[in-house]
Design an enzyme around this catalytic site. Structure first.
Site, PDB file in Angstrom:
ATOM      1  CG  ASP A 288      16.636  67.381   5.399  1.00 26.49           C
ATOM      2  OD1 ASP A 288      16.358  66.283   4.881  1.00 26.49           O
ATOM      3  OD2 ASP A 288      16.329  67.703   6.561  1.00 26.49           O
ATOM      4  CB  ILE A 289      11.749  69.827   4.942  1.00 23.25           C
ATOM      5  CG1 ILE A 289      11.458  70.063   3.444  1.00 23.25           C
ATOM      6  CG2 ILE A 289      10.713  70.546   5.798  1.00 23.25           C
ATOM      7  CD1 ILE A 289      10.115  69.562   2.990  1.00 23.25           C
TER       8      ILE A 289
ATOM      9  CD  GLU B 110      12.873  64.205   5.625  1.00 23.17           C
ATOM     10  OE1 GLU B 110      13.446  64.052   6.699  1.00 23.17           O
ATOM     11  OE2 GLU B 110      12.246  63.280   5.051  1.00 23.17           O
TER      12      GLU B 110
END
Length: 604
Positions: free
Chosen positions: A466-467, A510
């Site tokens: 996950d960004i 994301e």
């Protein structure tokens, strides 16, 4: 005195003139009777069979002994009568077309006496006899004529077998919409036999709309142009079928268009990618005129169809074929006739065809296959070939019928369709923004790998990424720049895996996922470290991040050996839990079961 003299003279002159005329009439009548008597006497002595036929009165005025002997005539005192009244009707029908011409030269008359066929060769002239027009007929037995008609009948049956072996729907009609004939497939489609359809009209079978569409194309064909059209029709069982109709003009010997030939292909299941046809047997006729007409019609069908059509006997000799069929073997139809398959086919083709032919003649069942043919000019043609048995119950001859269709265009369309489907499948499994696999592809791949790893008792690893602080990135840099950041992160993650069997997917928003088949916990941690390393080296600016001033990711790592009763959702749940740990321990790191979380490399 003078007033009465002239009337007496005129009266006497009139009586004298009438007397002379009466004498002349009596003399001419006597001469005529003498001429008729002489004619009959000569006819009675003639070795040829002779007869006088009154076409209008439908009576035989005279028949000599030879004619009575040939056709069993008897004299009832005034006229001569046939033993079978049908024979008189047949003779009248033979002579009627020649009335305008006034003479007949060498016309065959097929007549059956005591169940035995006999052919008489007729010569005749139309003359005045006793104030009426009559035919003076000479008849001769014609053994060659019987052989000729018998040969025509055998040939007609052979072509009828060929016609009825064609699975496509075929019918032909005259310019007045009257059906002249059809094959078994077309008749069976309407729940009838071919013999029951002669003389009927298409309006007896088609709906009003179907009939109007058919007549529209028939007008074009009757003008001399062939055409092709595809229409939906209602079958008797209420099914809707799609017919591809090839319509051709029928021409007589003067090249005048006299009717319409329709060859229809049922392409319903081809349209649905799976339609096949069935075929059955024969159509017959009886009289000489009908035999000749049907024979010409069948020849027209045989030579007009654009599809290759031919047949060989059970010894392997080519005994017929149209030009498209001969062209398949680089011959003309005349050159191919009589040749043996060993003279025409290559060794490889010969072995295949001999095996097929033996199987067909033994089993009595048709076979269907597709074959690629290379022409001398370098062109390639795909043919759909139907080979089936035929048997002529008159001559006892049997062999193989070849019914072929050029499906090159269809094969090209199928290939284009397959290519399009492949492209569509590829697009449906790829995320359009990042060009890595999408969630659907990830789910299917994980399901497949879970089953194979459970069967083989192997380790399977999953990384969920996950960004970090991506909402702040989008809010401050804008969504367009956010999309570019997603593309860069996807490329960095893809660089981190080395094997073609590994799968990188956009999990959603994301989030990304990496599936690592045949990989244990140590290998999975190595991949996580590679991702963190590449992200640090890329230095994508993110001054609004809570973790670092560059774009970073948090990673959850999970490894399992699938077991019976265990769902792959458990692997996802564990990886998601580890991702949660990484987020809450400062982000920009990975966490795995049983390990402390490892932070990414420091900024350089």
């Amino acid at each position: 005195m003078q007033g009465s003299f002239y009337p007496e003279i005129w009266m006497q002159a009139t009586i004298a003139l009438l007397s002379v005329l009466l004498v002349v009439v009596i003399v001419m009548w006597a001469l005529s009777r003498r001429k008729v008597s002489a004619q009959r006497a000569a006819m009675e002595k003639s070795p040829a069979a002779q007869l006088i036929l009154d076409l209008h009165a439908k009576q035989v005025k005279f028949a000599n002994p030879r004619f009575c002997e040939l056709l069993l005539l008897s004299n009832n005192g005034n006229n001569w009568q046939f033993s079978d009244p049908e024979h008189l009707e047949q003779l009248l029908a033979v002579m009627r077309p020649f009335k305008a011409k006034g003479d007949v030269e060498g016309v065959n008359w097929l007549v059956t006496l005591n169940d035995q066929p006999k052919v008489l060769l007729l010569y005749a002239v139309l003359q005045q006899h006793q104030g009426r027009e009559v035919w003076f007929i000479n008849a001769y037995e014609n053994a060659q004529g019987y052989s000729y008609l018998n040969r025509i009948e055998q040939e007609q049956k052979l072509f009828a077998n060929v016609l009825n072996s064609i699975p496509e729907f075929i019918y032909f009609k005259d310019a007045n919409e009257r059906l002249l004939g059809c094959n078994q497939a077309w008749a069976g489609f309407h729940g009838l036999k071919p013999g029951e359809l002669a003389g009927k009209r298409l309006s007896d079978f088609l709906t009003r709309n179907e009939l109007e569409r058919t007549q529209h194309y028939d007008r074009q064909v009757l003008a001399g142009e062939q055409c092709q059209h595809t229409e939906w029709f209602s079958a008797p069982d209420s099914r809707q079928i799609l017919l591809q109709n090839h319509v051709y003009p029928l021409r007589n010997q003067q090249d005048e268009v006299t009717g319409v030939l329709n060859v229809s292909y049922d392409v319903t299941k081809w349209h649905e990618l799976n339609r096949k046809l069935e075929q059955e047997n024969q159509n017959r006729v009886s009289s000489e005129r009908e035999l000749g007409r049907q024979n010409n019609l069948i020849r027209t069908v045989f030579n007009s169809t654009p599809d290759p059509l031919g047949f060989i006997d059970d010894k392997g000799h080519f005994i017929g074929g149209n030009e498209p069929f001969a062209k398949m073997f680089n011959y003309t139809s005349d050159d191919l006739l009589g040749k043996h398959i060993t003279e025409v086919l290559s060794e490889e083709q010969l072995e295949q065809h001999q095996h097929q032919n033996s199987q067909i003649l033994t089993d009595g069942k048709p076979i269907r296959y597709e074959e690629l043919v290379y022409l001398d000019d370098g062109h390639q043609i795909w043919y759909e070939v139907i080979k089936g048995p035929y048997f002529d119950d008159v001559s006892g001859e049997r062999g193989i019928i070849f019914i072929t269709r050029d499906v090159t265009e269809r094969k090209a369309t199928e290939q284009q369709l397959a290519d399009a489907i492949m492209q569509l499948q590829e697009l449906s499994f790829i995320d359009s923004l990042t060009q890595v696999a999408n969630r659907r592809s990830f789910d299917e791949k994980l399901s497949q790998l879970w089953l194979t790893h459970r069967r083989e008792n192997l380790e399977l690893s999953l990384l969920l990424l996950d960004i970090d602080c991506f909402k702040q990135y989008n809010d401050n840099y804008g969504h367009q720049q956010g999309d570019e950041a997603l593309r860069q992160v996807a490329k960095l993650i893809s660089r981190s895996v080395k094997r073609g069997s590994d799968l990188v997917a956009r999990y959603g928003g994301e989030e990304f996922a990496i599936l690592l088949p045949h990989t244990g916990a140590e290998g999975a941690r190595n991949i996580a470290e590679n991702v963190l390393k590449f992200m640090a080296e890329a230095k994508i600016p993110h001054e609004y991040s809570e973790a670092k001033e560059i774009v970073t990711v948090s990673i959850g790592v999970a490894t399992a050996i699938p077991e019976q009763g265990m769902d792959y959702g458990e692997l996802v749940r564990v990886a998601d839990l580890q991702l949660y740990r990484a987020k809450h321990q400062g982000k920009a790191r990975y966490c795995s079961v049983g390990d402390s979380c490892s932070e990414s490399l420091p900024n350089t």
